[in-house]
Write a protein that holds these residues in place. Structure first.
Motif, PDB file in Angstrom:
ATOM      1  N   ALA A  61       6.984   6.137  10.972  1.00 20.77           N
ATOM      2  CA  ALA A  61       7.271   4.784  10.490  1.00 20.77           C
ATOM      3  C   ALA A  61       6.943   3.760  11.570  1.00 20.77           C
ATOM      4  N   SER A  62       6.588   2.565  11.129  1.00 20.00           N
ATOM      5  CA  SER A  62       6.222   1.511  12.076  1.00 20.00           C
ATOM      6  C   SER A  62       6.738   0.165  11.604  1.00 20.00           C
ATOM      7  N   ARG A  63       6.966  -0.702  12.573  1.00 13.69           N
ATOM      8  CA  ARG A  63       7.353  -2.083  12.305  1.00 13.69           C
ATOM      9  C   ARG A  63       6.635  -2.966  13.314  1.00 13.69           C
ATOM     10  N   GLU A  64       5.922  -3.999  12.818  1.00  8.31           N
ATOM     11  CA  GLU A  64       5.151  -4.876  13.698  1.00  8.31           C
ATOM     12  C   GLU A  64       5.424  -6.337  13.349  1.00  8.31           C
ATOM     13  N   GLY A  92       0.784  -1.217   0.000  1.00  6.08           N
ATOM     14  CA  GLY A  92       0.000   0.000   0.000  1.00  6.08           C
ATOM     15  C   GLY A  92       0.813   1.262   0.000  1.00  6.08           C
ATOM     16  N   SER A  93       0.107   2.382   0.070  1.00  6.60           N
ATOM     17  CA  SER A  93       0.745   3.700   0.130  1.00  6.60           C
ATOM     18  C   SER A  93       1.660   3.794   1.345  1.00  6.60           C
ATOM     19  N   PHE A  94       2.505   4.810   1.337  1.00  3.13           N
ATOM     20  CA  PHE A  94       3.475   5.062   2.407  1.00  3.13           C
ATOM     21  C   PHE A  94       4.489   3.912   2.515  1.00  3.13           C
ATOM     22  N   ASP A  95       4.735   3.244   1.362  1.00  2.00           N
ATOM     23  CA  ASP A  95       5.675   2.123   1.307  1.00  2.00           C
ATOM     24  C   ASP A  95       5.319   1.060   2.351  1.00  2.00           C
ATOM     25  N   SER A  96       4.030   0.717   2.398  1.00  4.98           N
ATOM     26  CA  SER A  96       3.530  -0.230   3.395  1.00  4.98           C
ATOM     27  C   SER A  96       3.498  -1.650   2.840  1.00  4.98           C
ATOM     28  N   ASP A  97       3.922  -2.593   3.656  1.00  7.51           N
ATOM     29  CA  ASP A  97       3.861  -4.019   3.335  1.00  7.51           C
ATOM     30  C   ASP A  97       3.267  -4.760   4.522  1.00  7.51           C
ATOM     31  N   LEU A 113       0.938 -16.118  11.873  1.00  7.40           N
ATOM     32  CA  LEU A 113       2.098 -15.235  11.785  1.00  7.40           C
ATOM     33  C   LEU A 113       1.704 -13.978  11.019  1.00  7.40           C
ATOM     34  N   ALA A 114       2.281 -12.844  11.393  1.00  8.36           N
ATOM     35  CA  ALA A 114       1.972 -11.592  10.702  1.00  8.36           C
ATOM     36  C   ALA A 114       3.134 -10.624  10.863  1.00  8.36           C
ATOM     37  N   HIS A 115       3.356  -9.856   9.820  1.00  2.49           N
ATOM     38  CA  HIS A 115       4.298  -8.739   9.946  1.00  2.49           C
ATOM     39  C   HIS A 115       3.792  -7.587   9.106  1.00  2.49           C
ATOM     40  N   ALA A 116       4.081  -6.373   9.521  1.00  5.56           N
ATOM     41  CA  ALA A 116       3.660  -5.173   8.798  1.00  5.56           C
ATOM     42  C   ALA A 116       4.713  -4.102   8.987  1.00  5.56           C
ATOM     43  N   ASP A 117       5.059  -3.429   7.896  1.00  5.96           N
ATOM     44  CA  ASP A 117       6.029  -2.334   7.918  1.00  5.96           C
ATOM     45  C   ASP A 117       5.465  -1.172   7.115  1.00  5.96           C
ATOM     46  N   SER A 118       5.720   0.053   7.569  1.00  5.40           N
ATOM     47  CA  SER A 118       5.245   1.231   6.860  1.00  5.40           C
ATOM     48  C   SER A 118       6.127   2.426   7.194  1.00  5.40           C
ATOM     49  N   ASP A 119       6.322   3.297   6.196  1.00  3.46           N
ATOM     50  CA  ASP A 119       7.031   4.556   6.453  1.00  3.46           C
ATOM     51  C   ASP A 119       6.118   5.584   7.097  1.00  3.46           C
TER      52      ASP A 119
END
Length: 658
Positions: free
Chosen positions: A193-196, A156-161, A180-186
């Motif tokens: 920015a976030s990292r989960e 997605g937007s904001f370089d989100s995965d 299992l889950a992971h999410a990263d976004s600027d």
């Protein structure tokens, strides 16, 4: 929101799993309830749990940075105090922390959730301390027999995965599910920015036909930036909204949760359930970063070690010819909480607040059917809350004599050591009338309470005490195969409501009790309609008047009007189009108790769109959030605002194996 396929009408047998009887249908429940199903989650136009919940009637989003982290949900106009007056539970595990951080919604990926129940209003008999505005009960997916799997990737937007994966395996006597889950976004702002990272393992064992053991372990790890608020002037431009006055502030969280639940079917003697929950949470953070100090010398940290144990027995009996469903139980909660500030180990600078909480409670709920079309429900809870609070500062020690002092280590010294015990109670009585299989009317009266938490006690007025309140509610429900409608009206009165504000005698800002009774009066209307086999429409409208009884001033951060509408169109069996729009009315600034100090927060309207194509095991989807690029903030303090994400997009692929 209830989503259905082109050939699937509304289900009429939804049950509320938290009622006294495990078979109580939503139609017969004597309180306002909304249920979000697994299919609703699949078709949701948003990828955030907080946003999803805010699409329901009289559920208001309060978000500081967008997304789930540092977002909370206000139900029925709690406003600034909603973080402590709305309870979140995940499979019976209380997610609210014993401080002002509330429930960490980022620790529950949507992929793990199977069903959500939103119970509006006071629910203190079953849920206890803090169940004032409402309860959000989240139920995660059960392990299934055979082998099943699901994987999903979203960009997605904001370089989100974001990537999620679930696998379930099981047989007759044992089943397991790994998620299992992971999410990263600027992020949409500087330093947002976030990292989960999330993992959850659930094991169900059936050693005997009448015995079930449910074991669960979950892990959550994240890092988020703190962009902070922007001024009213900066809020007017895109560059100002995307900027940050705190580009180096951050927070990290590591959260381990463990649950064990043993259920025994005792045949005609009912069902007995025992549970034990453990939580281990660490949260280092930096607020107000300065380059003059190392990170270690300015870092704060929150540590929580909590245990919750309980039992509940449900049984169906007959007394004097009257059928009764009885649920009674007892719970114990124990928590060791420590907050460190100004560095964790810096002499003559670091300080810490420690709290040792012990809470014991017992409750009973009785459902009776005095006549064929009537259901009477009553309950009562007793609660004992004990908290020992210790404030300390780290003091540098010296040896020698003047002027030849030699440092000799450091020692924590008490600045405050006090123990407080409170006794509270909650009660409720409800009456439902079901003249037909599709129509129900109900009345409900309930009393609630809330104890001060550790953060509030650490900076409090001397007389800070628990709050207590009552609620009266009436409603109608109508459910047919193609139509569902509900209307409810309510009145809530709270005495000694706890809030953070100015102490009149000193002018200092502390946690204290309102001297004025707070009142919330309102109504909710919900409608779900399938006019054509391939078209589903839904909507809700809420009105809440929240104000102080004597002064008549409105309570800050509570919109009077909220509305949500949506449609799902299935032009062909493989394709669905979902469109939703939400409106939130204006509300007073969070620091404007007099209603005349600052500009009101503007009303806002947000529209979302989602397109899906599904064929056998594969589903492709794409969505747009904030379609018309609305500029808005859900909270504001002294005309400083927290900008929400503007127009953004996402797309993804999901694969399901059965």
């Amino acid at each position: 929101m209830l989503s259905v396929s082109a050939d699937e009408p509304f289900e009429l047998d939804d049950i509320v799993v938290t009622a006294a009887s495990p078979d109580t249908p939503v139609l017969a429940t004597p309180r306002s309830v909304s249920v979000i199903t697994a299919r609703d989650l699949d078709n949701a136009t948003t990828t955030d749990l907080a946003e999803l919940l805010s699409r329901e009637a009289n559920v208001n989003l309060r978000s500081f940075f967008g997304g789930n982290k540092y977002s909370n949900i206000d139900i029925r106009g709690m406003g600034e105090t909603s973080v402590s007056n709305v309870i979140f539970q995940v499979d019976g595990f209380r997610l609210n922390a014993p401080d002002l951080s509330g429930a960490d919604l980022s620790s529950i990926p949507l992929s793990q959730i199977e069903r959500i129940e939103i119970l509006r209003g006071a629910n203190g008999v079953r849920y206890g301390d803090g169940a004032v505005g409402g309860v959000v009960n989240i139920i995660t997916g059960q392990p299934q027999a055979g082998v099943q799997g699901h994987a999903e990737y979203t960009r997605g937007s904001f370089d989100s995965d974001a990537t999620t994966a679930d696998i379930s395996v099981g047989g007759r006597h044992a089943r397991a599910r790994l998620s299992l889950a992971h999410a990263d976004s600027d992020g949409h702002r500087v330093n947002s920015a976030s990292r989960e990272r999330d993992a959850a393992l659930r094991l169900n064992l059936y050693p005997l036909p009448a015995l079930e053991l449910d074991l669960r372990a979950s892990y959550h790890d994240d890092r988020f930036g703190f962009p902070g608020p922007v001024s009213q002037t900066a809020f007017q431009t895109r560059e100002g909204r995307e900027g940050s006055n705190s580009p180096n502030d951050f927070s990290e969280t590591t959260d381990h949760r463990y649950q064990a639940r043993l259920g025994a079917d005792l045949n005609r003697y009912g069902r007995l359930t025992l549970h034990a929950n453990v939580r281990d949470r660490d949260n280092p953070y930096v607020l107000g970063y300065t380059p003059l100090l190392s990170i270690e010398d300015q870092q704060g940290e929150i540590s929580e070690r909590s245990q919750h144990v309980g039992l509940e027995h449900t049984v169906a009996v007959t007394a004097a010819g009257l059928p009764l469903d009885i649920a009674w139980g007892a719970t114990g909660f124990f928590s060791d909480y420590v907050r460190r500030e100004n560095g964790t180990d810096v002499p003559d600078q670091s300080k810490r607040t420690a709290g040792d909480i012990e809470e014991a409670a017992a409750h009973i709920i009785i459902d009776a059917a005095p006549a064929d079309a009537w259901l009477l429900s009553a309950g009562y809870r007793l609660d004992r809350f004990r908290v020992e609070r210790l404030d300390e500062r780290l003091v540098q020690l010296y040896t020698g004599t003047f002027p030849f002092f030699i440092p000799a280590g450091a020692q924590w010294q008490n600045t405050l050591d006090e123990t407080t015990t409170w006794h509270n109670n909650a009660g409720e009585i409800g009456l439902s009338w079901l003249p037909t299989n599709s129509l129900a009317a109900y009345l409900n009266y309930a009393r609630s309470f809330r104890n001060p938490n550790i953060d509030e006690l650490a900076l409090s007025a001397p007389e800070l005490a628990p709050q207590s309140g009552w609620q009266a509610e009436a409603g109608l429900r109508y459910r047919r195969r193609w139509l569902e409608a509900a209307v409810s009206v309510f009145h809530i009165a709270i005495d000694d409501e706890i809030y953070y504000g100015e102490e009149p005698s000193t002018g200092a800002r502390v946690n204290r009790n309102y001297q004025d009774t707070t009142l919330r009066t309102g109504a909710e209307l919900e409608l779900k309609l399938r006019t054509l086999p391939d078209l589903y429409l839904w909507g809700n409208l809420s009105y809440t008047d929240a104000r102080f009884e004597d002064s008549g001033n409105a309570i800050p951060h509570v919109p009077q009007l909220q509305a949500n509408v949506g449609l799902e169109w299935v032009p062909v069996p493989e394709v669905s189009v979902v469109l939703s729009s939400s409106y939130t009315g204006s509300r007073f600034d969070g620091n404007d108790l007099n209603n005349d100090l600052y500009a009101k927060l503007d009303a806002y309207q947000v529209a979302d769109l989602k397109l899906s194509w599904e064929h056998r095991a594969v589903r492709l989807f794409a969505g747009a959030n904030n379609l018309f690029d609305e500029v808005y903030s859900t909270v504001g303090y002294s005309e400083n605002y927290y900008p929400m994400p503007e127009r953004n997009f996402h797309a993804g692929l999901a694969v399901t194996l059965n």
